[in-house]
Design an enzyme around this catalytic site. Structure first.
Site, PDB file in Angstrom:
ATOM      1  N   ARG A  51       1.001  83.906  44.375  1.00 36.33           N
ATOM      2  CA  ARG A  51       1.853  84.595  45.641  1.00 36.33           C
ATOM      3  C   ARG A  51       1.682  83.641  46.984  1.00 36.33           C
ATOM      4  O   ARG A  51       2.597  83.436  47.663  1.00 36.33           O
ATOM      5  CB  ARG A  51       1.345  85.726  45.949  1.00 36.33           C
ATOM      6  CG  ARG A  51       2.456  86.863  45.209  1.00 36.33           C
ATOM      7  CD  ARG A  51       1.322  88.056  44.689  1.00 36.33           C
ATOM      8  NE  ARG A  51       0.203  87.602  43.943  1.00 36.33           N
ATOM      9  CZ  ARG A  51       0.206  87.913  42.594  1.00 36.33           C
ATOM     10  NH1 ARG A  51       1.501  87.993  42.246  1.00 36.33           N
ATOM     11  NH2 ARG A  51      -0.643  87.448  41.788  1.00 36.33           N
ATOM     12  N   THR A  52       0.380  83.147  47.073  1.00 34.10           N
ATOM     13  CA  THR A  52      -0.003  82.726  48.754  1.00 34.10           C
ATOM     14  C   THR A  52       0.912  81.299  48.558  1.00 34.10           C
ATOM     15  O   THR A  52       1.556  81.289  49.733  1.00 34.10           O
ATOM     16  CB  THR A  52      -1.334  82.558  48.844  1.00 34.10           C
ATOM     17  OG1 THR A  52      -2.211  83.940  48.520  1.00 34.10           O
ATOM     18  CG2 THR A  52      -1.693  82.079  50.254  1.00 34.10           C
ATOM     19  N   LYS A  80     -11.615  62.563  43.493  1.00 36.06           N
ATOM     20  CA  LYS A  80     -12.349  61.355  43.611  1.00 36.06           C
ATOM     21  C   LYS A  80     -13.487  61.416  44.710  1.00 36.06           C
ATOM     22  O   LYS A  80     -14.097  60.402  45.130  1.00 36.06           O
ATOM     23  CB  LYS A  80     -11.381  60.234  44.063  1.00 36.06           C
ATOM     24  CG  LYS A  80     -10.239  60.053  43.265  1.00 36.06           C
ATOM     25  CD  LYS A  80      -9.193  58.935  43.870  1.00 36.06           C
ATOM     26  CE  LYS A  80      -7.844  58.863  43.068  1.00 36.06           C
ATOM     27  NZ  LYS A  80      -6.918  58.152  43.635  1.00 36.06           N
ATOM     28  N   HIS A 129      -8.874  85.865  54.309  1.00 41.78           N
ATOM     29  CA  HIS A 129      -7.385  85.570  53.854  1.00 41.78           C
ATOM     30  C   HIS A 129      -6.462  85.967  55.058  1.00 41.78           C
ATOM     31  O   HIS A 129      -5.787  87.144  54.778  1.00 41.78           O
ATOM     32  CB  HIS A 129      -7.314  86.133  52.659  1.00 41.78           C
ATOM     33  CG  HIS A 129      -6.206  85.784  51.852  1.00 41.78           C
ATOM     34  ND1 HIS A 129      -5.091  85.152  52.407  1.00 41.78           N
ATOM     35  CD2 HIS A 129      -5.941  85.831  50.814  1.00 41.78           C
ATOM     36  CE1 HIS A 129      -4.127  84.892  51.276  1.00 41.78           C
ATOM     37  NE2 HIS A 129      -4.723  85.340  50.241  1.00 41.78           N
TER      38      HIS A 129
HETATM   39  C1  NCD Z   1      -6.023  87.277  46.605  1.00 43.51           C
HETATM   40  C2  NCD Z   1      -6.967  86.154  47.071  1.00 43.51           C
HETATM   41  O1  NCD Z   1      -6.650  85.099  46.465  1.00 43.51           O
HETATM   42  O2  NCD Z   1      -7.871  86.352  47.575  1.00 43.51           O
HETATM   43  N1  NCD Z   1      -4.755  87.125  46.146  1.00 43.51           N
HETATM   44  C3  NCD Z   1      -3.791  86.642  47.039  1.00 43.51           C
HETATM   45  O3  NCD Z   1      -3.802  85.846  47.568  1.00 43.51           O
HETATM   46  N2  NCD Z   1      -2.534  87.543  46.801  1.00 43.51           N
HETATM   47  C4  NCD Z   1      -6.624  88.599  45.792  1.00 43.51           C
HETATM   48  C5  NCD Z   1      -7.415  88.188  44.584  1.00 43.51           C
HETATM   49  O4  NCD Z   1      -7.142  87.003  44.238  1.00 43.51           O
HETATM   50  O5  NCD Z   1      -7.885  89.041  43.977  1.00 43.51           O
END
Ligand code: NCD
Length: 306
Positions: A51-52, A80, A129
Protein backbone atom coordinates in the site's frame (compact mmCIF):
# COMPACT_ATOMS: atom_id res chain seq x y z
CA UNK A 1 12.28 22.94 1.61
CA UNK A 2 10.04 20.70 3.68
CA UNK A 3 10.25 17.02 4.56
CA UNK A 4 7.87 14.75 6.44
CA UNK A 5 9.67 12.67 9.06
CA UNK A 6 7.01 12.62 11.76
CA UNK A 7 3.41 13.86 12.00
CA UNK A 8 4.72 16.63 14.25
CA UNK A 9 6.44 18.22 11.24
CA UNK A 10 2.97 19.59 10.45
CA UNK A 11 1.22 21.93 12.87
CA UNK A 12 -2.38 21.04 13.75
CA UNK A 13 -3.53 23.83 11.46
CA UNK A 14 -1.40 22.56 8.55
CA UNK A 15 -2.63 19.06 9.18
CA UNK A 16 -6.26 20.15 9.14
CA UNK A 17 -5.61 22.06 5.89
CA UNK A 18 -4.00 18.98 4.39
CA UNK A 19 -7.00 16.83 5.33
CA UNK A 20 -9.33 19.47 3.83
CA UNK A 21 -7.28 19.38 0.65
CA UNK A 22 -7.51 15.57 0.57
CA UNK A 23 -11.27 15.87 0.91
CA UNK A 24 -11.44 18.35 -1.95
CA UNK A 25 -9.33 16.01 -4.09
CA UNK A 26 -11.79 13.20 -3.34
CA UNK A 27 -14.70 15.43 -4.37
CA UNK A 28 -13.11 16.88 -7.55
CA UNK A 29 -10.21 14.67 -8.70
CA UNK A 30 -10.20 16.09 -12.26
CA UNK A 31 -9.28 19.53 -10.89
CA UNK A 32 -5.94 18.09 -9.75
CA UNK A 33 -5.25 15.77 -12.70
CA UNK A 34 -2.48 17.95 -14.18
CA UNK A 35 -1.16 19.64 -11.03
CA UNK A 36 2.16 17.75 -11.06
CA UNK A 37 2.76 17.53 -14.79
CA UNK A 38 6.52 17.29 -15.43
CA UNK A 39 7.26 16.33 -11.80
CA UNK A 40 8.73 13.02 -10.69
CA UNK A 41 8.33 11.05 -7.49
CA UNK A 42 11.03 8.52 -6.54
CA UNK A 43 10.06 5.66 -4.24
CA UNK A 44 13.08 4.25 -2.39
CA UNK A 45 11.88 1.15 -0.57
CA UNK A 46 14.44 -0.89 1.34
CA UNK A 47 11.65 -2.90 3.00
CA UNK A 48 8.57 -4.69 1.59
CA UNK A 49 5.42 -2.69 0.95
CA UNK A 50 2.20 -2.90 -1.02
CA UNK A 51 0.00 0.00 0.00
CA UNK A 52 2.52 2.63 0.99
CA UNK A 53 4.62 2.39 -2.17
CA UNK A 54 1.76 1.90 -4.59
CA UNK A 55 -0.39 4.61 -3.03
CA UNK A 56 2.44 7.14 -3.27
CA UNK A 57 2.90 6.16 -6.90
CA UNK A 58 -0.85 6.22 -7.63
CA UNK A 59 -1.03 9.63 -5.94
CA UNK A 60 1.70 11.09 -8.19
CA UNK A 61 0.19 9.49 -11.32
CA UNK A 62 -3.26 10.89 -10.41
CA UNK A 63 -1.65 14.33 -10.24
CA UNK A 64 -0.26 13.96 -13.77
CA UNK A 65 3.32 13.34 -12.62
CA UNK A 66 5.53 10.31 -13.13
CA UNK A 67 7.30 7.82 -10.88
CA UNK A 68 10.56 5.92 -10.64
CA UNK A 69 12.25 3.93 -7.90
CA UNK A 70 13.17 0.59 -6.42
CA UNK A 71 11.10 -1.74 -4.27
CA UNK A 72 13.81 -3.68 -2.43
CA UNK A 73 17.31 -3.06 -1.14
CA UNK A 74 18.49 -6.05 -3.23
CA UNK A 75 17.66 -4.32 -6.48
CA UNK A 76 19.45 -1.09 -5.52
CA UNK A 77 23.12 -0.23 -4.94
CA UNK A 78 22.47 -0.64 -1.20
CA UNK A 79 23.31 -4.28 -1.89
CA UNK A 80 26.76 -3.12 -3.07
CA UNK A 81 27.22 -1.15 0.15
CA UNK A 82 26.12 2.33 -0.92
CA UNK A 83 25.14 4.64 1.96
CA UNK A 84 21.69 6.25 2.26
CA UNK A 85 23.33 9.67 1.98
CA UNK A 86 25.02 8.86 -1.33
CA UNK A 87 21.82 7.30 -2.67
CA UNK A 88 19.75 10.37 -1.83
CA UNK A 89 22.31 12.73 -3.38
CA UNK A 90 21.95 10.69 -6.54
CA UNK A 91 18.16 10.52 -6.47
CA UNK A 92 18.01 14.29 -5.92
CA UNK A 93 19.38 14.57 -9.50
CA UNK A 94 16.56 12.44 -10.92
CA UNK A 95 13.37 13.34 -9.06
CA UNK A 96 11.50 16.28 -7.49
CA UNK A 97 10.32 14.48 -4.35
CA UNK A 98 10.88 11.07 -2.80
CA UNK A 99 9.35 8.62 -0.36
CA UNK A 100 11.73 6.36 1.56
CA UNK A 101 11.04 3.23 3.61
CA UNK A 102 13.90 1.68 5.53
CA UNK A 103 14.28 -1.02 8.22
CA UNK A 104 16.61 1.24 10.24
CA UNK A 105 15.06 3.87 12.50
CA UNK A 106 16.27 7.32 11.44
CA UNK A 107 17.40 6.41 7.89
CA UNK A 108 14.94 8.84 6.22
CA UNK A 109 16.17 11.51 8.66
CA UNK A 110 19.76 10.93 7.46
CA UNK A 111 18.46 11.12 3.89
CA UNK A 112 16.73 14.46 4.39
CA UNK A 113 19.96 15.97 5.72
CA UNK A 114 21.68 15.20 2.41
CA UNK A 115 18.77 15.75 0.09
CA UNK A 116 17.95 18.66 -2.18
CA UNK A 117 14.37 17.40 -2.69
CA UNK A 118 11.59 16.83 -0.12
CA UNK A 119 11.83 13.44 1.60
CA UNK A 120 8.76 11.61 2.92
CA UNK A 121 9.35 9.02 5.64
CA UNK A 122 7.36 6.01 4.39
CA UNK A 123 8.17 4.00 7.53
CA UNK A 124 11.47 3.68 9.41
CA UNK A 125 11.88 0.47 11.39
CA UNK A 126 9.74 0.38 14.53
CA UNK A 127 9.82 4.18 14.80
CA UNK A 128 7.38 6.27 12.73
CA UNK A 129 5.05 6.08 9.73
CA UNK A 130 3.63 9.58 9.26
CA UNK A 131 1.80 9.08 5.95
CA UNK A 132 -0.12 6.17 7.45
CA UNK A 133 -1.09 8.55 10.23
CA UNK A 134 -2.40 11.09 7.72
CA UNK A 135 -4.45 8.26 6.21
CA UNK A 136 -5.72 7.21 9.64
CA UNK A 137 -6.68 10.77 10.58
CA UNK A 138 -8.58 11.32 7.34
CA UNK A 139 -10.40 8.02 7.89
CA UNK A 140 -11.29 8.85 11.49
CA UNK A 141 -12.46 12.33 10.49
CA UNK A 142 -14.64 10.87 7.75
CA UNK A 143 -16.26 8.12 9.80
CA UNK A 144 -16.67 10.03 13.07
CA UNK A 145 -16.88 13.62 11.71
CA UNK A 146 -14.33 14.79 14.29
CA UNK A 147 -10.79 14.32 15.57
CA UNK A 148 -11.44 15.36 19.15
CA UNK A 149 -13.31 13.79 22.07
CA UNK A 150 -12.65 10.22 21.03
CA UNK A 151 -11.79 7.01 22.87
CA UNK A 152 -9.34 5.14 20.71
CA UNK A 153 -8.39 1.51 21.29
CA UNK A 154 -5.00 0.55 19.93
CA UNK A 155 -4.70 -3.22 19.77
CA UNK A 156 -1.91 -5.67 19.01
CA UNK A 157 1.79 -4.99 18.62
CA UNK A 158 2.12 -1.63 20.33
CA UNK A 159 5.83 -2.18 20.91
CA UNK A 160 7.06 -2.46 17.33
CA UNK A 161 4.06 -0.98 15.49
CA UNK A 162 5.30 2.28 13.98
CA UNK A 163 1.82 3.21 12.76
CA UNK A 164 0.65 3.22 16.38
CA UNK A 165 3.59 5.38 17.48
CA UNK A 166 2.93 8.01 14.82
CA UNK A 167 -0.83 8.00 15.37
CA UNK A 168 -0.43 8.62 19.11
CA UNK A 169 1.97 11.51 18.42
CA UNK A 170 -0.55 13.12 16.10
CA UNK A 171 -3.72 12.57 18.16
CA UNK A 172 -2.45 13.90 21.49
CA UNK A 173 -2.64 17.39 19.99
CA UNK A 174 -6.45 17.22 19.80
CA UNK A 175 -8.65 17.76 22.85
CA UNK A 176 -10.50 15.04 24.73
CA UNK A 177 -8.52 12.12 23.33
CA UNK A 178 -8.39 9.02 25.51
CA UNK A 179 -6.52 5.82 24.67
CA UNK A 180 -7.09 2.23 25.66
CA UNK A 181 -3.86 0.35 24.96
CA UNK A 182 -4.69 -3.30 24.31
CA UNK A 183 -1.68 -5.60 24.12
CA UNK A 184 0.00 -8.59 25.69
CA UNK A 185 2.59 -7.68 28.34
CA UNK A 186 5.49 -8.36 25.92
CA UNK A 187 4.15 -6.00 23.27
CA UNK A 188 3.25 -2.99 25.45
CA UNK A 189 3.70 0.53 24.14
CA UNK A 190 7.36 1.53 24.73
CA UNK A 191 7.98 3.43 27.93
CA UNK A 192 9.43 6.44 26.11
CA UNK A 193 6.10 6.99 24.35
CA UNK A 194 4.05 6.47 27.51
CA UNK A 195 6.17 8.97 29.41
CA UNK A 196 7.31 11.48 26.83
CA UNK A 197 4.13 11.63 24.79
CA UNK A 198 1.15 10.46 26.88
CA UNK A 199 2.15 11.58 30.38
CA UNK A 200 3.78 14.80 29.25
CA UNK A 201 0.61 15.81 27.39
CA UNK A 202 -1.61 14.73 30.33
CA UNK A 203 -3.44 12.21 28.15
CA UNK A 204 -5.82 9.80 29.84
CA UNK A 205 -5.02 6.18 29.02
CA UNK A 206 -5.26 2.70 30.40
CA UNK A 207 -3.58 -0.55 29.48
CA UNK A 208 -5.56 -3.77 29.20
CA UNK A 209 -4.77 -7.25 27.95
CA UNK A 210 -8.26 -8.43 26.98
CA UNK A 211 -9.82 -6.90 23.86
CA UNK A 212 -13.31 -7.83 25.12
CA UNK A 213 -12.87 -5.57 28.16
CA UNK A 214 -12.18 -2.52 26.01
CA UNK A 215 -14.70 -2.97 23.19
CA UNK A 216 -17.84 -1.42 24.79
CA UNK A 217 -16.04 1.89 25.48
CA UNK A 218 -14.48 2.54 22.09
CA UNK A 219 -15.19 5.04 19.30
CA UNK A 220 -12.37 3.63 17.16
CA UNK A 221 -10.61 0.27 17.32
CA UNK A 222 -7.21 0.39 15.61
CA UNK A 223 -6.04 -3.18 15.02
CA UNK A 224 -2.43 -4.00 14.16
CA UNK A 225 -0.42 -6.97 12.96
CA UNK A 226 2.27 -8.52 15.15
CA UNK A 227 5.43 -7.20 13.47
CA UNK A 228 7.15 -10.47 12.62
CA UNK A 229 10.18 -8.81 11.02
CA UNK A 230 11.09 -6.95 14.24
CA UNK A 231 11.25 -10.05 16.46
CA UNK A 232 14.58 -11.46 17.53
CA UNK A 233 13.36 -15.04 17.43
CA UNK A 234 10.68 -16.93 15.57
CA UNK A 235 9.45 -18.69 18.74
CA UNK A 236 8.34 -15.43 20.39
CA UNK A 237 6.55 -14.37 17.22
CA UNK A 238 4.70 -17.68 16.95
CA UNK A 239 3.58 -17.35 20.57
CA UNK A 240 2.25 -13.83 20.01
CA UNK A 241 0.91 -13.86 16.48
CA UNK A 242 -2.66 -15.02 17.17
CA UNK A 243 -3.05 -13.31 20.54
CA UNK A 244 -5.92 -11.19 19.19
CA UNK A 245 -8.48 -12.25 16.64
CA UNK A 246 -11.33 -9.84 16.07
CA UNK A 247 -14.35 -11.74 14.82
CA UNK A 248 -18.10 -11.32 14.39
CA UNK A 249 -18.77 -12.43 17.97
CA UNK A 250 -16.45 -9.84 19.49
CA UNK A 251 -17.93 -7.14 17.24
CA UNK A 252 -21.23 -7.68 19.09
CA UNK A 253 -19.59 -6.14 22.16
CA UNK A 254 -18.84 -2.90 20.33
CA UNK A 255 -21.08 0.15 19.95
CA UNK A 256 -23.01 0.59 16.69
CA UNK A 257 -20.83 3.55 15.78
CA UNK A 258 -17.41 2.09 16.66
CA UNK A 259 -15.29 1.81 13.53
CA UNK A 260 -12.46 -0.64 12.97
CA UNK A 261 -9.27 0.61 11.32
CA UNK A 262 -6.17 -1.38 10.37
CA UNK A 263 -3.13 -0.07 8.47
CA UNK A 264 -2.95 -3.47 6.72
CA UNK A 265 -1.57 -5.98 5.84
CA UNK A 266 -3.85 -8.10 7.96
CA UNK A 267 -2.71 -11.58 8.90
CA UNK A 268 -5.10 -13.32 11.34
CA UNK A 269 -5.98 -10.47 13.70
CA UNK A 270 -9.23 -9.61 11.91
CA UNK A 271 -11.32 -12.51 10.76
CA UNK A 272 -12.61 -12.07 7.18
CA UNK A 273 -16.17 -12.43 8.51
CA UNK A 274 -15.82 -8.89 9.91
CA UNK A 275 -15.19 -7.40 6.44
CA UNK A 276 -18.84 -6.91 5.53
CA UNK A 277 -19.72 -5.28 8.87
CA UNK A 278 -20.52 -1.62 8.08
CA UNK A 279 -18.14 -0.67 10.90
CA UNK A 280 -15.15 -2.26 9.14
CA UNK A 281 -13.38 0.80 7.71
CA UNK A 282 -10.01 -0.68 6.75
CA UNK A 283 -10.58 -0.91 3.01
CA UNK A 284 -12.02 2.61 2.89
CA UNK A 285 -8.85 3.61 4.74
CA UNK A 286 -6.79 2.30 1.79
CA UNK A 287 -8.65 4.61 -0.60
CA UNK A 288 -8.19 7.61 1.70
CA UNK A 289 -4.46 6.85 1.66
CA UNK A 290 -4.29 7.89 -1.99
CA UNK A 291 -6.13 11.21 -1.52
CA UNK A 292 -4.07 12.15 1.50
CA UNK A 293 -0.77 11.38 -0.28
CA UNK A 294 -1.92 13.48 -3.24
CA UNK A 295 -2.52 16.31 -0.77
CA UNK A 296 0.87 15.71 0.83
CA UNK A 297 2.78 15.77 -2.47
CA UNK A 298 1.07 19.06 -3.43
CA UNK A 299 1.84 20.53 -0.01
CA UNK A 300 5.52 19.54 0.03
CA UNK A 301 6.02 20.72 -3.56
CA UNK A 302 4.15 23.94 -2.70
CA UNK A 303 1.79 23.53 -5.64
CA UNK A 304 -1.56 25.27 -5.37
CA UNK A 305 -4.61 24.52 -7.48
CA UNK A 306 -7.53 26.96 -7.54
C1 NCD B 1 2.23 -0.84 8.09
C2 NCD B 1 3.73 -0.64 8.16
O1 NCD B 1 4.43 -0.85 7.16
O2 NCD B 1 4.17 -0.23 9.22
N1 NCD B 1 1.77 -1.09 6.79
C3 NCD B 1 1.43 -0.04 5.99
O3 NCD B 1 2.26 0.76 5.65
N2 NCD B 1 0.14 0.13 5.67
C4 NCD B 1 1.72 -1.82 9.07
C5 NCD B 1 2.30 -3.22 9.06
O4 NCD B 1 3.15 -3.55 8.25
O5 NCD B 1 1.86 -3.98 9.90
Amino acid sequence: MRHLMSPLDLSVEELDNLLDLAQDIEASPQKYAHACEGKKLATLFYEPSTRTRLSHEAAMLNLGGSVLGFSSADSSSASKGESVSDTIRTVSCYADICAMRHPKEGAPMVACQHSSIPVINAGDGGHQHPTQTLTDLLTIRNVKSRLDNLTIGLCGDLKFGRTVHSLINALVRYTGIRFILISPEELRLPEYIRHDVLDRNHIEYKEVVRLEDAMPDLDILYMTRVQKERFFNEEDYVRMKDFYILDKEKMKLAPEDMYVLHPLPRVNEISVDVDDDPRAAYFRQVQYGVYVRMALILTLLDIHVD
